[in-house]
Scaffold this active site. Sequence first.
Site, PDB file in Angstrom:
ATOM      1  N   HIS A 236      17.609  56.972 -38.104  1.00 41.20           N
ATOM      2  CA  HIS A 236      17.775  55.724 -38.873  1.00 41.20           C
ATOM      3  C   HIS A 236      19.183  55.644 -39.464  1.00 41.20           C
ATOM      4  O   HIS A 236      19.794  54.576 -39.495  1.00 41.20           O
ATOM      5  CB  HIS A 236      16.758  55.659 -40.018  1.00 41.20           C
ATOM      6  CG  HIS A 236      15.328  55.665 -39.579  1.00 41.20           C
ATOM      7  ND1 HIS A 236      14.490  56.738 -39.755  1.00 41.20           N
ATOM      8  CD2 HIS A 236      14.589  54.705 -38.952  1.00 41.20           C
ATOM      9  CE1 HIS A 236      13.293  56.449 -39.274  1.00 41.20           C
ATOM     10  NE2 HIS A 236      13.327  55.231 -38.774  1.00 41.20           N
TER      11      HIS A 236
ATOM     12  N   GLY B 132      16.462  51.768 -32.223  1.00 38.13           N
ATOM     13  CA  GLY B 132      16.797  53.015 -31.537  1.00 38.13           C
ATOM     14  C   GLY B 132      16.269  53.017 -30.106  1.00 38.13           C
ATOM     15  O   GLY B 132      15.152  52.540 -29.840  1.00 38.13           O
TER      16      GLY B 132
ATOM     17  N   LYS C 111      15.137  55.443 -28.644  1.00 36.62           N
ATOM     18  CA  LYS C 111      13.990  56.338 -28.508  1.00 36.62           C
ATOM     19  C   LYS C 111      12.705  55.533 -28.259  1.00 36.62           C
ATOM     20  O   LYS C 111      11.858  55.907 -27.462  1.00 36.62           O
ATOM     21  CB  LYS C 111      13.819  57.226 -29.742  1.00 36.62           C
ATOM     22  CG  LYS C 111      12.969  58.419 -29.399  1.00 36.62           C
ATOM     23  CD  LYS C 111      12.098  58.999 -30.450  1.00 36.62           C
ATOM     24  CE  LYS C 111      11.680  58.244 -31.602  1.00 36.62           C
ATOM     25  NZ  LYS C 111      10.230  57.982 -31.655  1.00 36.62           N
ATOM     26  N   ASP C 112      12.603  54.373 -28.940  1.00 37.41           N
ATOM     27  CA  ASP C 112      11.454  53.492 -28.730  1.00 37.41           C
ATOM     28  C   ASP C 112      11.838  52.453 -27.674  1.00 37.41           C
ATOM     29  O   ASP C 112      11.938  51.253 -27.953  1.00 37.41           O
ATOM     30  CB  ASP C 112      11.069  52.830 -30.054  1.00 37.41           C
ATOM     31  CG  ASP C 112      10.637  53.854 -31.085  1.00 37.41           C
ATOM     32  OD1 ASP C 112       9.638  54.542 -30.848  1.00 37.41           O
ATOM     33  OD2 ASP C 112      11.330  54.002 -32.107  1.00 37.41           O
TER      34      ASP C 112
ATOM     35  N   VAL D  32      18.961  59.963 -31.227  1.00 39.90           N
ATOM     36  CA  VAL D  32      19.548  61.078 -31.988  1.00 39.90           C
ATOM     37  C   VAL D  32      18.577  62.256 -31.867  1.00 39.90           C
ATOM     38  O   VAL D  32      17.361  62.092 -31.995  1.00 39.90           O
ATOM     39  CB  VAL D  32      19.764  60.698 -33.467  1.00 39.90           C
ATOM     40  CG1 VAL D  32      20.343  61.871 -34.244  1.00 39.90           C
ATOM     41  CG2 VAL D  32      20.686  59.488 -33.560  1.00 39.90           C
TER      42      VAL D  32
ATOM     43  N   SER E  87       9.928  60.053 -37.125  1.00 37.25           N
ATOM     44  CA  SER E  87       9.252  60.298 -38.415  1.00 37.25           C
ATOM     45  C   SER E  87       7.993  61.125 -38.186  1.00 37.25           C
ATOM     46  O   SER E  87       7.561  61.866 -39.062  1.00 37.25           O
ATOM     47  CB  SER E  87       8.902  58.970 -39.079  1.00 37.25           C
ATOM     48  OG  SER E  87      10.074  58.196 -39.214  1.00 37.25           O
TER      49      SER E  87
HETATM   50  O1  PAF Z   1      10.380  51.314 -34.911  1.00 37.95           O
HETATM   51  C1  PAF Z   1       9.817  51.109 -35.999  1.00 37.95           C
HETATM   52  O2  PAF Z   1      10.018  51.811 -36.985  1.00 37.95           O
HETATM   53  C2  PAF Z   1       8.844  49.953 -36.119  1.00 37.95           C
HETATM   54  O3  PAF Z   1       8.097  49.789 -34.961  1.00 37.95           O
HETATM   55  C3  PAF Z   1       9.510  48.641 -36.538  1.00 37.95           C
HETATM   56  C4  PAF Z   1      10.500  48.154 -35.490  1.00 37.95           C
HETATM   57  C5  PAF Z   1      10.233  48.820 -37.872  1.00 37.95           C
HETATM   58  C6  PAF Z   1       8.453  47.549 -36.714  1.00 37.95           C
HETATM   59  O4  PAF Z   1       7.524  47.902 -37.673  1.00 37.95           O
END
Ligand code: PAF
Length: 281
Positions: free
Chosen positions: A38, A148, A150-151, A177, A187
């Site tokens: 983040h 990111g 990663k997702d 990262v 997380s």
């Molecule tokens: O990637 C995340 O942390 C969540 O899916 C997001 C994009 C903040 C939506 O709740």
Amino acid sequence: MEIFRTVAELRKWSRAVRSQTGNTVGLVPTMGALHAGHASLIRAARASCSRVAVSIFVNPTQFGPNEDFSRYPRTFDADCALAEAEGADVIFAPTVEELYPEGAATFVDVEGLGNRLDGASRPGHFRGVATVVAKLLIAAEPDRAYFGQKDAAQVAVVRRMAADLCVATQIVVCPIVRESDGLALSSRNLYLNPVERSQALALSRSILEVKALIASGERRAVTLIQAARQTLAAEPQIRVDHIALVDWSTLEPLEVAAPGTLFAVAAWVGSTRLIDNTILE
Ligand code: PAF
């Protein structure tokens, strides 16, 4: 650094910033439990926007009934400290009622994409993501929003949603990262006990393996997927959710890798579902 709880406050701030010629707003949407991944998004926003807002909202609609919504880590004070240290100007931390007012009945479904990869094993997940991200973009009216890699499937869903809904915000994607041993930051890594933490390295190893094969000229999905599967199988406690080579825009499976293709893995380590990926250069 200011903390806003309402959409009205956030929108007023964003409009005031953007009313000055040349000023831009960057938004970093998060669910909190902020880590170095983040931090890299906040830094990227800081580098190219005049002001930066970080949203912290554990979005209930993206969790399935048996998922970890109630135990998702909530570390608000530490999150504010990290965001401030990285140069955020504003935290937006609404209540559930603020984003989902009583009677809320409007959801954003990204058809097709929403049911692929993570969406296949987490029904409704991407509907919740697309809905909350749409709300955040409408509330903050940012010039750029940061996500990111990663997702990666989430990125595809958010890009599609933003294009389909004529959202003016530019979607910016930042690199994964990793910890020094390769584990992609998440997380959910907080859930891992020491044994699982070491088993989890099989995910990044499988990605490295696939990258090496690609570098050596291999392009066939079947071979790449088999190699990743073998690497993950070396940790018998790991349960594979999916290993896939897909088009990064549509998330449709591909038989042959090409530039821009997404290779993604998702696997359960104990009761924690982790993901990792690489995008072909
Ligand atoms: O990637 C995340 O942390 C969540 O899916 C997001 C994009 C903040 C939506 O709740």
